[in-house]
Design an enzyme around this catalytic site. Sequence first.
Site, PDB file in Angstrom:
ATOM      1  N   ASP A 257       0.803  -1.250   0.066  1.00 42.91           N
ATOM      2  CA  ASP A 257       0.102  -0.005  -0.011  1.00 42.91           C
ATOM      3  C   ASP A 257       0.658   1.302  -0.060  1.00 42.91           C
ATOM      4  O   ASP A 257       2.060   1.273   0.304  1.00 42.91           O
ATOM      5  CB  ASP A 257      -0.981   0.056   1.275  1.00 42.91           C
ATOM      6  N   GLU A 258       0.321   2.376  -0.484  1.00 44.94           N
ATOM      7  CA  GLU A 258       0.675   3.609  -0.211  1.00 44.94           C
ATOM      8  C   GLU A 258       1.867   4.082  -0.834  1.00 44.94           C
ATOM      9  O   GLU A 258       2.659   5.026  -0.340  1.00 44.94           O
ATOM     10  CB  GLU A 258       0.570   3.991   1.407  1.00 44.94           C
TER      11      GLU A 258
END
Length: 906
Positions: free
Chosen positions: A589-590
């Site tokens: 993620d991210e």
Amino acid sequence: MKRLLTSLPLMAILSSGCTDPNDKPPTPGPGNPPIDEPTTQVPASLTVEWQPVDNLANKDAKFFRSTFTLENKGPGELGNQGWKLYFNFVRRILKEGEGEGTVVQALAAQGVKISKPASGDYYVIEPLPEFKPIAKGERRTIDVLASDWAILKTDAPAGFHIVFAGEKFKENAFAVPATVKLDAADPKQTTRFPGDKLPVQTPGLRYDENPAHQTLDLKAKLLPAPRIVEAVAGEVSLKGDVAIGFVEGVKDEASYLAAALKDVLAANITSRATGGGEQIRLELKPDLGTAEGYELDVKDGSVTIRGKDAAGVFYGIQTLRQLIPTDAYAAAKTGARPQEIVLPGVHIADAPGFTYRGMALDVGRHFQTKETVKRLLDVLAHYKINKFHFHLTDDEGWRLEIPGIPELTSYGSRRGFDPAEEEMLHAGFGSSNDLAEGDRISLKPPAPASADPVKDAPQGFLPETLNFLGKGSGYYTVKDFEEILVYAKERHIDVIPEVDVPGHSRAAVKAMEYRYRKLKDSDPAKAAEYRLVDPADTSKHESVQMYTDNFINPCLDTSYAFLTKVVQEIKARYDAVGAPLYAIHGGGDELPSLNNHVWWQGSPLCKQNPETRDLTDIQLFNRFFKKWQGIIATTGGTQMTGWDDIIHNGQDLPGFLPMPWSNVWGWGREDDAYKFANQGYKVILSHSTNLYLDLAYNKDPDEPGYYWANFVDTKKTFEYRPFDIYANATHNRMGVPINAEDLKDKVRLTAEGKKNILGMHGLLWAENQKSPALLEYFAFPKMLGVAERAWNPEFPPEGDPAALWAHFTNSLGQFVLPRLDNYRAVDLRSEFPSRVGVNYRVPLPGAKLIDGKLNANVLFPGLQIDYSTDAGATWKQYTEPVAVSGAVSVRARASDGRTSRVAELK
């Protein structure tokens, strides 16, 4: 557990003086320096008060104005050189001259500069030559502009520590007590920007929203609600000699039930293979149809539990435990276990709606001990949760011992004062090694000598969280982790470990660089064996948490050697104790947008590798996850789950289990979960708008937690619609009604896609989860809504949502929460002999003054309401509207005596 939550005497004395004669300082010692030490050891002893002043400082809501007020306690002045004041702050502080119009960052004019000694949330204030010294007893306010806004006390900077020049102060920092000031009545401090329409919580607002008291039936005592509950004439008494008979395959479940009954019943409770004459019988009934399903019959003087499988028997046991009168648990809590328990006659038939019913716990940002994790697992099992997603690694900490790579924990699990990060990571989120030594920060507040982990637990924002409370350091040994696996297995919970890569990997990256430095001269091959970065990489990127150096390089063979070794060791832990490994979570993620960031294109080693030199960053990312999934499959022998970011960019990963999370209304990814399910992926719903338990309950400055995706309370979790999330889209995160037309083109779930929804879980991120009691405050009762919806995902088609919610709140207030007040983990090994109760959030009551009378109610009817007309000096129980005059205070009270925060009516 005992470091909670009484006052911190040293901090109080340093910041405001010791005004209570009973508030005596601790006995001086290694962890508690003499009380006058700050004024004798350091040139000047400071305190800091922070206040958000104006969130409306610019029209575009890009930044807000706040003040840092420094007060010098002496003995000398705070001069214009020779000191640095460090702190953590999750907002980006604007650069000098940055801003809008006439509102620009002007630190130099105030004689200071603020910079970052390392990436992340770590800052330092330093004086410029023009800084006017602060004399003893003087206060100085510094105006600072930072990104976005701040409306809760949780937003405050934390963990202030100061260093002074000079040999005697070398490599040592001194804690600086911090406080936060926020005026809930000032719109500039509580309005994020002009489009923020969400009101600040008030007693009147709560009064209008709280449901009325209802009389409930037997089914309402049980959570999650069974599918069939039929009353049967008569009762069943358990007393004297109580034998539990079991068939082959459920012996362990019988032992669990025996231990649970011994906690609450003074009787001779035994278990044995079924031979006839047992009052409680545990049986398997393979033709029940649904895995984990069960039947429970309480009639004709006996109790019978039949499960489709052992898990079904276990869940029947949990329902049986909920049939035991709350009074019996309350009596057992005092040490007076009753000699008889009377159960109502009933037939229950039940089965889960989802196969995946989970909770995710982050221990990377703040560590929780194995004892805390075990207790949590037991409570989760009581509500039929069967998956535990264990977020073990992140930028701020690596929490699992990996034999053969000791640096992951000797370095990567430690935080403290080390700006160059030569021996440990820098402080994060205002914490390093909690209130203990070992992090090179002296004069921290002492840990309380004693504190009941539930009775003295916080209700709301805790000032200690600004002042080093929180285990920034810590890890699980091989033995610890194996114990957790065994404990979870006994409760039919699969533990899903997460290794978050290639972003969110700073702890691992820095630990492997530490390993390289340590071994490069003596053993160059070993030094480079698990290196995760290209030291010549010039790529520029910054994560949302402001890290610029937290990526694993996907072009290096050593990156995959590292991941292979980690997975091998994780799998070995499961094999050693015979625990099932359902999946390994691969992170993903991210990574920041490539519109203004570069991931790896500046890496010479990527360009030199024939397999990667012509690949774009997206292609490198996709290649990484193909290889990572293969490592998990071949080395771990299991499937990979991970954040849905992994398949955002055309990636095709058959067998991957995505966890879609970023469904914030208006951000564009609201329908990702349904897209992936319709494509054939098995999806685990992880939606931040309703399932992120770490988000603040509501817009009240004293509520802890973040709110970037939404405010999330128990209603958000209970009313979550797994198969129609758009029904939840009534208002956006700013309180503005959502036009259904804006969502009309979003993907809906097909009939086949619906079959691909494996389930859902509540997620608890740990930035603000700085103690076991705060963990429980964030998780409960929100997690109860998750448990209900995961077991019963379908809303009754004819059900009125308001009526269903009112029924649920009454169930919690009258039955479920009182049981939690007296909850004792089933203790097969005498691990928690004295810990009883769960620190769930006690809601503030609603109240209005109508015709001179106090009218009050509470979110969970059944909780007591108290009121005071003398500013809390004395309290009376509220039972009906009562005439009052002047200022009135109200609070809610749980059955164990814990109270909510106090609300005032004027």
